[in-house]
Design a protein around this motif. Structure first.
Motif, PDB file in Angstrom:
ATOM      1  N   LEU A 385    -101.149 -94.352 -84.248  1.00 39.37           N
ATOM      2  CA  LEU A 385    -100.252 -94.105 -83.428  1.00 39.37           C
ATOM      3  C   LEU A 385     -99.059 -94.569 -84.178  1.00 39.37           C
ATOM      4  N   SER A 386     -99.006 -95.833 -85.095  1.00 42.84           N
ATOM      5  CA  SER A 386     -97.767 -96.200 -85.601  1.00 42.84           C
ATOM      6  C   SER A 386     -97.549 -95.366 -86.698  1.00 42.84           C
ATOM      7  N   HIS A 387     -98.425 -94.842 -87.435  1.00 42.87           N
ATOM      8  CA  HIS A 387     -97.890 -93.909 -88.574  1.00 42.87           C
ATOM      9  C   HIS A 387     -97.601 -92.390 -88.314  1.00 42.87           C
ATOM     10  N   PHE A 388     -98.209 -91.771 -87.299  1.00 41.86           N
ATOM     11  CA  PHE A 388     -97.733 -90.609 -86.820  1.00 41.86           C
ATOM     12  C   PHE A 388     -97.282 -90.562 -85.653  1.00 41.86           C
ATOM     13  N   GLY A 389     -97.429 -90.860 -84.363  1.00 42.49           N
ATOM     14  CA  GLY A 389     -97.179 -90.767 -83.285  1.00 42.49           C
ATOM     15  C   GLY A 389     -95.621 -91.011 -83.006  1.00 42.49           C
ATOM     16  N   LEU A 390     -95.130 -92.344 -83.577  1.00 44.20           N
ATOM     17  CA  LEU A 390     -93.743 -92.484 -83.405  1.00 44.20           C
ATOM     18  C   LEU A 390     -92.967 -91.623 -84.237  1.00 44.20           C
ATOM     19  N   VAL A 391     -93.466 -91.476 -85.512  1.00 46.35           N
ATOM     20  CA  VAL A 391     -92.549 -90.582 -86.376  1.00 46.35           C
ATOM     21  C   VAL A 391     -92.348 -89.382 -85.690  1.00 46.35           C
ATOM     22  N   LEU A 392     -93.559 -88.713 -85.155  1.00 46.39           N
ATOM     23  CA  LEU A 392     -93.440 -87.411 -84.634  1.00 46.39           C
ATOM     24  C   LEU A 392     -92.297 -87.012 -83.620  1.00 46.39           C
ATOM     25  N   VAL A 393     -92.607 -88.213 -82.733  1.00 45.12           N
ATOM     26  CA  VAL A 393     -91.356 -88.309 -81.595  1.00 45.12           C
ATOM     27  C   VAL A 393     -90.118 -88.215 -81.957  1.00 45.12           C
ATOM     28  N   GLY A 394     -89.831 -89.430 -83.127  1.00 48.08           N
ATOM     29  CA  GLY A 394     -88.499 -89.488 -83.541  1.00 48.08           C
ATOM     30  C   GLY A 394     -87.978 -88.141 -84.213  1.00 48.08           C
ATOM     31  N   LEU A 395     -88.977 -87.408 -84.968  1.00 45.32           N
ATOM     32  CA  LEU A 395     -88.658 -86.206 -85.506  1.00 45.32           C
ATOM     33  C   LEU A 395     -88.238 -85.003 -84.497  1.00 45.32           C
ATOM     34  N   PHE A 396     -88.968 -84.844 -83.597  1.00 45.61           N
ATOM     35  CA  PHE A 396     -88.669 -84.044 -82.383  1.00 45.61           C
ATOM     36  C   PHE A 396     -87.435 -84.458 -81.622  1.00 45.61           C
ATOM     37  N   GLU A 397     -87.164 -85.612 -81.480  1.00 50.26           N
ATOM     38  CA  GLU A 397     -85.828 -86.115 -80.996  1.00 50.26           C
ATOM     39  C   GLU A 397     -84.848 -85.467 -81.634  1.00 50.26           C
ATOM     40  N   CYS A 398     -84.839 -85.790 -83.135  1.00 50.33           N
ATOM     41  CA  CYS A 398     -83.725 -85.345 -83.887  1.00 50.33           C
ATOM     42  C   CYS A 398     -83.502 -83.699 -83.941  1.00 50.33           C
ATOM     43  N   ILE A 399     -84.804 -83.068 -83.988  1.00 48.81           N
ATOM     44  CA  ILE A 399     -84.379 -81.585 -84.018  1.00 48.81           C
ATOM     45  C   ILE A 399     -84.219 -81.272 -82.677  1.00 48.81           C
ATOM     46  N   ALA A 400     -84.432 -81.568 -81.482  1.00 50.08           N
ATOM     47  CA  ALA A 400     -83.918 -81.432 -79.982  1.00 50.08           C
ATOM     48  C   ALA A 400     -82.590 -81.442 -80.002  1.00 50.08           C
ATOM     49  N   ILE A 401     -82.002 -82.535 -80.477  1.00 49.45           N
ATOM     50  CA  ILE A 401     -80.536 -82.868 -80.225  1.00 49.45           C
ATOM     51  C   ILE A 401     -79.991 -82.213 -81.543  1.00 49.45           C
ATOM     52  N   GLY A 402     -80.359 -82.561 -82.695  1.00 49.89           N
ATOM     53  CA  GLY A 402     -79.553 -82.056 -83.758  1.00 49.89           C
ATOM     54  C   GLY A 402     -79.362 -80.336 -83.835  1.00 49.89           C
ATOM     55  N   TRP A 403     -80.212 -79.702 -83.415  1.00 56.99           N
ATOM     56  CA  TRP A 403     -80.367 -78.250 -83.541  1.00 56.99           C
ATOM     57  C   TRP A 403     -80.418 -77.700 -82.255  1.00 56.99           C
ATOM     58  N   ILE A 404     -80.850 -78.082 -81.107  1.00 63.29           N
ATOM     59  CA  ILE A 404     -80.714 -77.359 -79.704  1.00 63.29           C
ATOM     60  C   ILE A 404     -79.636 -77.953 -78.862  1.00 63.29           C
ATOM     61  N   TYR A 405     -79.382 -79.168 -78.654  1.00 64.26           N
ATOM     62  CA  TYR A 405     -78.491 -79.728 -77.818  1.00 64.26           C
ATOM     63  C   TYR A 405     -77.131 -79.915 -78.410  1.00 64.26           C
ATOM     64  N   GLY A 406     -76.991 -80.166 -79.769  1.00 67.58           N
ATOM     65  CA  GLY A 406     -75.777 -80.152 -80.330  1.00 67.58           C
ATOM     66  C   GLY A 406     -75.480 -81.664 -80.527  1.00 67.58           C
ATOM     67  N   PRO A 407     -75.439 -82.140 -81.654  1.00 71.93           N
ATOM     68  CA  PRO A 407     -75.007 -83.509 -81.813  1.00 71.93           C
ATOM     69  C   PRO A 407     -73.571 -84.025 -81.643  1.00 71.93           C
ATOM     70  N   GLU A 408     -72.662 -82.897 -81.662  1.00 73.62           N
ATOM     71  CA  GLU A 408     -71.363 -83.121 -81.266  1.00 73.62           C
ATOM     72  C   GLU A 408     -71.082 -83.245 -79.812  1.00 73.62           C
ATOM     73  N   LYS A 409     -71.994 -82.316 -79.106  1.00 71.95           N
ATOM     74  CA  LYS A 409     -71.659 -82.470 -77.622  1.00 71.95           C
ATOM     75  C   LYS A 409     -72.228 -83.937 -77.433  1.00 71.95           C
ATOM     76  N   LEU A 410     -73.130 -84.610 -77.600  1.00 75.83           N
ATOM     77  CA  LEU A 410     -73.579 -85.851 -77.468  1.00 75.83           C
ATOM     78  C   LEU A 410     -72.633 -86.948 -77.912  1.00 75.83           C
ATOM     79  N   ARG A 411     -72.120 -86.717 -79.008  1.00 69.58           N
ATOM     80  CA  ARG A 411     -71.159 -87.760 -79.461  1.00 69.58           C
ATOM     81  C   ARG A 411     -69.860 -87.729 -78.966  1.00 69.58           C
ATOM     82  N   THR A 412     -69.416 -86.694 -78.422  1.00 72.84           N
ATOM     83  CA  THR A 412     -68.354 -86.376 -77.831  1.00 72.84           C
ATOM     84  C   THR A 412     -68.229 -87.499 -76.382  1.00 72.84           C
ATOM     85  N   TYR A 413     -69.540 -87.088 -75.692  1.00 75.26           N
ATOM     86  CA  TYR A 413     -69.849 -88.157 -74.566  1.00 75.26           C
ATOM     87  C   TYR A 413     -69.805 -89.639 -75.228  1.00 75.26           C
ATOM     88  N   ILE A 414     -70.403 -89.882 -76.151  1.00 77.09           N
ATOM     89  CA  ILE A 414     -70.732 -91.424 -76.756  1.00 77.09           C
ATOM     90  C   ILE A 414     -69.349 -91.726 -76.820  1.00 77.09           C
TER      91      ILE A 414
END
Ligand code: PFF
Length: 493
Positions: A385-414
């Motif tokens: 879990l610590s070698h694969f699980g978390l890294v996978l989730v982190g990777l998917f999170e970045c892809i979801a926000i970076g490539w689909i949602y748009g990081p600028e959109k979230l950054r504008t809110y932040i």
């Protein structure tokens, strides 16, 4: 109306309480020692600033903006992405099942410390493996349930349930004790440690910088993966906790406060650990390198032995195991709360009922770790879990926000709610840098896994480890193929 933290301080205590746990005491100091002492701080702090904190900002922002737990939050990003949240909360569930088992060992030691003659004097290793765990010779011999551990696990789950039963209210109250108390206890242990002979040699080993180590890729990868675990990211917890904030909270400041406190407490814990390890090396006429270790070996063998050699051994044992219990409890219940928030998004049941279901089922599942082969299972599940699980989730999170949602959109809110504005660097980190680092991490770890099977366990046992990662992944892929009917709307009042 969604529950709210009673104040910003309580939210920060909750985030810090989750982040600061066993990892700070038994993983960070050892990694530092192993990878070049003081020099390890450089990759650690860099990883903290360029990987950990940007992802923490992402999780805080997502939860706070969308006011949802992990699954709904990602379904809002895209109706096919709920599986990312699902992966995160399954990781949480599995980790808390074995994290609670470790707390159960600490509870056994805590109770056993209330005697003038500590039972592990002279043979701490034999006591841990033979008496407490009653460990069998191999994972293939399950050896039945060890009823003392079972009982201790039950008590730990009652404590976790007690802390989360009323959601933010009961969590807030317990945090006022569970965050400061272990810090005070660590302070007491540090003062005691520093006044023992040999402690300075231990500390010297801990911080002496070996800058050559900076050339090793393993060191950089170890720093990167440690940052995920220590900040509790990739578990959906920080999303859940931030969803209890009102939408105007300062996100960048909260994130930096959390990550810097976590790092500072890790450093501090390192001094305590190495002062005492140094004393132990001195008393047994061995070297710090022989004595230093990580994980259960440090907390349940080296430390108990060192404590038993001090004046007033019972008192310092009580203090040390109380430190472990109080450090771990708020990390454990943060995982439970992350799951409850997600279930609450789906079902109308009361918080109490959901808490009972999550704690009850985690307890039942945790019985496997109270068997006489429990340590083997724990080791395998933790490894995968610590070698694969978390890294996978982190990777998917970045892809979801970076490539689909748009990081600028979230950054504008932040930036609209934070005093300290994030620059466009954050978008690049989320979109390119972090996925690249995480993919390298995955590939290297996968390579290690196939070239040197973990700890020589039998194939079937390693397959169990793989299944722990693969089954949730298949379900998440199923959720992506199926998609939810509509994407979740943001921010219903
Ligand atoms: N961050 C905790 C530690 O360092 O011990 C461990 C942890 C807690 C990991 C909660 C994940 C989590 F969700």
């Amino acid at each position: 109306m969604r529950d709210r933290w009673s104040s910003r301080t309580i939210f920060i205590l909750a985030a810090v309480g989750s982040a600061v746990g066993l990892g700070n005491v038994w993983r960070f100091p050892y990694l530092t020692y192993k990878f070049g002492g003081g020099a390890f701080l450089i990759p650690f702090l860099i990883a903290l600033m360029v990987l950990g904190t940007p992802l923490l900002i992402l999780e805080f922002a997502l939860g706070q903006k969308l006011q949802k737990g992990a699954i709904h939050a990602f379904q809002h990003v895209h109706h096919r992405l709920g599986g990312i949240g699902f992966l995160a909360i399954t990781a949480s569930f599995i980790v808390v099942v074995y994290y609670a088992a470790i707390l159960a060992w600490a509870l056994v030691y805590f109770v056993k410390s209330f005697t003038f003659n500590l039972p592990w004097v002279g043979d701490a290793e034999g006591y841990f493996f033979g008496n407490v765990l009653q460990l069998t010779d191999s994972i293939s011999q399950i050896g039945g349930v060890n009823w003392w551990l079972f009982l201790a696990l039950g008590v730990v789950w009652l404590a976790i349930y007690y802390c989360v039963r009323k959601g933010v209210d009961s969590i807030g109250k317990s945090l006022k004790i569970l965050v400061p108390l272990p810090l005070v206890l660590l302070g007491v242990l540090l003062i005691r440690g520093l006044t023992l002979e040999g402690s300075l040699t231990g500390i010297y080993y801990y911080i002496r910088p070996d800058f050559n180590a900076l050339l090793s890729t393993d060191l950089w990868l170890a720093a990167a993966s440690h940052v995920f675990f220590t900040l509790s990211i990739g578990f959906g917890i920080m999303i859940a906790y931030a969803s209890y904030n009102d939408k105007k909270q300062d996100i960048t400041e909260n994130s930096y406060i959390t990550s810097i406190s976590d790092a500072a407490i890790s450093l501090f814990a390192g001094f305590v650990v190495f002062a005492i390890v140094g004393y132990m090396a001195h008393s047994t006429a061995s070297t710090v390198a022989d004595v230093a270790t990580a994980g259960p070996g440090l907390a349940f063998v080296v430390f108990p032995q060192a404590l038993s050699m001090m004046p007033l051994p019972w008192l310092f044992s009580i203090l040390f195991f109380l430190t472990l219990l109080t450090l771990g409890l708020d990390s454990a219940f943060s995982m439970v709360e992350g799951i409850i928030v997600v279930l609450g998004d789906f079902f109308k049941a009361t918080h109490k009922k959901l808490a009972m279901i999550v704690c009850g089922s985690a307890f039942v599942l945790g019985i496997i770790f109270t068997t006489r082969a429990g340590l083997y299972f724990l080791d395998i599940v933790d490894h995968f879990l610590s070698h694969f699980g978390l890294v996978l989730v982190g990777l998917f999170e970045c892809i979801a926000i970076g490539w689909i949602y748009g990081p600028e959109k979230l950054r504008t809110y932040i930036n609209s709610v934070s005093d300290w504005h994030l620059g466009a660097w954050w978008d690049y980190v989320i979109k390119y840098f972090m996925p690249a680092v995480l993919i390298i991490l995955l590939v290297v770890q996968m390579y290690h896994e196939f070239t040197v099977p973990y700890e020589g366990y039998p194939i079937w046992a390693l397959e169990v480890g793989w299944l722990v990662v693969i089954i949730p992944l298949v379900i998440a892929i199923g959720m992506a193929l199926h998609g939810s009917k509509t994407s979740v709307k943001c921010c219903k009042k």
